[in-house]
Design a protein around this motif. Structure first.
Motif, PDB file in Angstrom:
ATOM      1  N   ALA A  43       0.844  -1.191   0.000  1.00  0.00           N
ATOM      2  CA  ALA A  43       0.000   0.000   0.000  1.00  0.00           C
ATOM      3  C   ALA A  43       0.881   1.243   0.000  1.00  0.00           C
ATOM      4  CB  ALA A  43      -0.905  -0.004   1.226  1.00  0.00           C
ATOM      5  N   TRP A  44       0.322   2.330  -0.533  1.00  0.00           N
ATOM      6  CA  TRP A  44       1.005   3.607  -0.607  1.00  0.00           C
ATOM      7  C   TRP A  44       0.029   4.695  -0.194  1.00  0.00           C
ATOM      8  CZ3 TRP A  44       1.439  -0.572  -3.538  1.00  0.00           C
ATOM      9  CH2 TRP A  44       2.717  -1.102  -3.716  1.00  0.00           C
ATOM     10  N   THR A  45       0.532   5.718   0.459  1.00  0.00           N
ATOM     11  CA  THR A  45      -0.327   6.814   0.903  1.00  0.00           C
ATOM     12  C   THR A  45       0.211   8.138   0.378  1.00  0.00           C
ATOM     13  OG1 THR A  45       0.893   7.179   2.962  1.00  0.00           O
ATOM     14  CG2 THR A  45      -0.955   5.620   3.049  1.00  0.00           C
ATOM     15  N   ALA A  46      -0.695   9.102   0.276  1.00  0.00           N
ATOM     16  CA  ALA A  46      -0.331  10.460  -0.121  1.00  0.00           C
ATOM     17  C   ALA A  46      -1.265  11.424   0.595  1.00  0.00           C
ATOM     18  CB  ALA A  46      -0.461  10.629  -1.635  1.00  0.00           C
ATOM     19  N   HIS A  47      -0.734  12.564   1.014  1.00  0.00           N
ATOM     20  CA  HIS A  47      -1.566  13.605   1.610  1.00  0.00           C
ATOM     21  C   HIS A  47      -2.262  14.346   0.474  1.00  0.00           C
ATOM     22  CE1 HIS A  47      -0.217  13.017   5.671  1.00  0.00           C
ATOM     23  NE2 HIS A  47       1.019  12.918   5.205  1.00  0.00           N
ATOM     24  N   VAL A  48      -3.584  14.436   0.558  1.00  0.00           N
ATOM     25  CA  VAL A  48      -4.352  15.025  -0.532  1.00  0.00           C
ATOM     26  C   VAL A  48      -5.238  16.163  -0.026  1.00  0.00           C
ATOM     27  CG1 VAL A  48      -4.332  12.896  -1.872  1.00  0.00           C
ATOM     28  CG2 VAL A  48      -6.240  13.347  -0.332  1.00  0.00           C
ATOM     29  N   ALA A  49      -5.768  16.905  -0.985  1.00  0.00           N
ATOM     30  CA  ALA A  49      -6.640  18.038  -0.682  1.00  0.00           C
ATOM     31  C   ALA A  49      -7.710  18.148  -1.760  1.00  0.00           C
ATOM     32  CB  ALA A  49      -5.834  19.324  -0.644  1.00  0.00           C
ATOM     33  N   SER A  50      -8.781  18.801  -1.398  1.00  0.00           N
ATOM     34  CA  SER A  50      -9.793  19.153  -2.386  1.00  0.00           C
ATOM     35  C   SER A  50      -9.332  20.424  -3.087  1.00  0.00           C
ATOM     36  CB  SER A  50     -11.142  19.390  -1.700  1.00  0.00           C
ATOM     37  OG  SER A  50     -11.069  20.543  -0.889  1.00  0.00           O
ATOM     38  N   PRO A  51      -9.874  20.721  -4.266  1.00  0.00           N
ATOM     39  CA  PRO A  51      -9.490  21.976  -4.927  1.00  0.00           C
ATOM     40  C   PRO A  51      -9.740  23.211  -4.053  1.00  0.00           C
ATOM     41  CG  PRO A  51     -10.606  20.539  -6.470  1.00  0.00           C
ATOM     42  CD  PRO A  51     -10.720  19.901  -5.106  1.00  0.00           C
ATOM     43  N   SER A  52     -10.803  23.210  -3.278  1.00  0.00           N
ATOM     44  CA  SER A  52     -11.070  24.373  -2.415  1.00  0.00           C
ATOM     45  C   SER A  52     -10.010  24.504  -1.323  1.00  0.00           C
ATOM     46  CB  SER A  52     -12.471  24.307  -1.814  1.00  0.00           C
ATOM     47  OG  SER A  52     -12.626  23.166  -1.009  1.00  0.00           O
ATOM     48  N   GLN A  53      -9.510  23.387  -0.802  1.00  0.00           N
ATOM     49  CA  GLN A  53      -8.435  23.445   0.197  1.00  0.00           C
ATOM     50  C   GLN A  53      -7.157  23.994  -0.438  1.00  0.00           C
ATOM     51  OE1 GLN A  53      -8.752  19.278   1.364  1.00  0.00           O
ATOM     52  NE2 GLN A  53      -9.074  19.946   3.481  1.00  0.00           N
ATOM     53  N   LEU A  54      -6.870  23.583  -1.658  1.00  0.00           N
ATOM     54  CA  LEU A  54      -5.688  24.099  -2.343  1.00  0.00           C
ATOM     55  C   LEU A  54      -5.812  25.587  -2.616  1.00  0.00           C
ATOM     56  CD1 LEU A  54      -5.075  21.163  -4.832  1.00  0.00           C
ATOM     57  CD2 LEU A  54      -3.659  21.763  -2.863  1.00  0.00           C
ATOM     58  N   ARG A  55      -6.984  26.041  -3.043  1.00  0.00           N
ATOM     59  CA  ARG A  55      -7.203  27.483  -3.281  1.00  0.00           C
ATOM     60  C   ARG A  55      -7.047  28.258  -1.987  1.00  0.00           C
ATOM     61  NH1 ARG A  55     -10.987  25.494  -6.802  1.00  0.00           N
ATOM     62  NH2 ARG A  55     -12.688  25.690  -5.333  1.00  0.00           N
ATOM     63  N   ALA A  56      -7.603  27.720  -0.899  1.00  0.00           N
ATOM     64  CA  ALA A  56      -7.497  28.405   0.400  1.00  0.00           C
ATOM     65  C   ALA A  56      -6.048  28.526   0.853  1.00  0.00           C
ATOM     66  CB  ALA A  56      -8.333  27.684   1.455  1.00  0.00           C
ATOM     67  N   ALA A  57      -5.221  27.578   0.420  1.00  0.00           N
ATOM     68  CA  ALA A  57      -3.796  27.610   0.758  1.00  0.00           C
ATOM     69  C   ALA A  57      -2.994  28.475  -0.213  1.00  0.00           C
ATOM     70  CB  ALA A  57      -3.235  26.189   0.800  1.00  0.00           C
ATOM     71  N   GLY A  58      -3.696  29.087  -1.172  1.00  0.00           N
ATOM     72  CA  GLY A  58      -3.023  29.961  -2.116  1.00  0.00           C
ATOM     73  C   GLY A  58      -2.404  29.238  -3.295  1.00  0.00           C
ATOM     74  N   LEU A  59      -2.861  28.035  -3.545  1.00  0.00           N
ATOM     75  CA  LEU A  59      -2.304  27.266  -4.671  1.00  0.00           C
ATOM     76  C   LEU A  59      -3.284  27.176  -5.822  1.00  0.00           C
ATOM     77  CD1 LEU A  59      -0.763  24.389  -2.579  1.00  0.00           C
ATOM     78  CD2 LEU A  59       0.410  26.292  -3.629  1.00  0.00           C
TER      79      LEU A  59
END
Length: 102
Positions: free
Chosen positions: A86-102
């Motif tokens: 198994a492999w994991t990655a930290h992910v975000a929704s597009p709104s979380q990315l926008r809120a972070a300025g990305l």
């Protein structure tokens, strides 16, 4: 870039046939999103092509890997879970990315 509010993790795990991709919220056992990848080969390791394909599947589910988690010790943001296929990655929704300025 702050890591506050980063409570979503994608897990790509070997299944009886192929793999299954899940997006989980920290502290919850219920997936927010899930995709059956039974058509994937039964890889003994996670090749770069699989990491890229899993990232594309995440986008189709409405999530993206946090850009700053793509580091030299990761495979396009994916990290192996010790002792498991198994492999994991930290992910975000597009709104979380926008809120972070990305």
């Amino acid at each position: 870039m702050t890591t506050e509010g980063r409570d979503l993790t994608a897990v790509c795990q070997a299944a009886e046939s192929g793999y299954v991709l899940r997006v989980m919220r920290e502290g919850s056992s219920e997936p927010l999103a899930e995709k059956d990848l039974s058509h994937w080969p039964d890889w003994p390791v996670f090749p770069p092509d699989a990491a890229a394909a899993a990232g594309c599947e995440l986008v189709m589910l409405g999530y993206m890997i946090w850009p700053d988690t793509v580091t030299p010790d990761s495979l396009i943001g994916w990290h192996r879970v010790p002792g498991e296929r198994a492999w994991t990655a930290h992910v975000a929704s597009p709104s979380q990315l926008r809120a972070a300025g990305l």
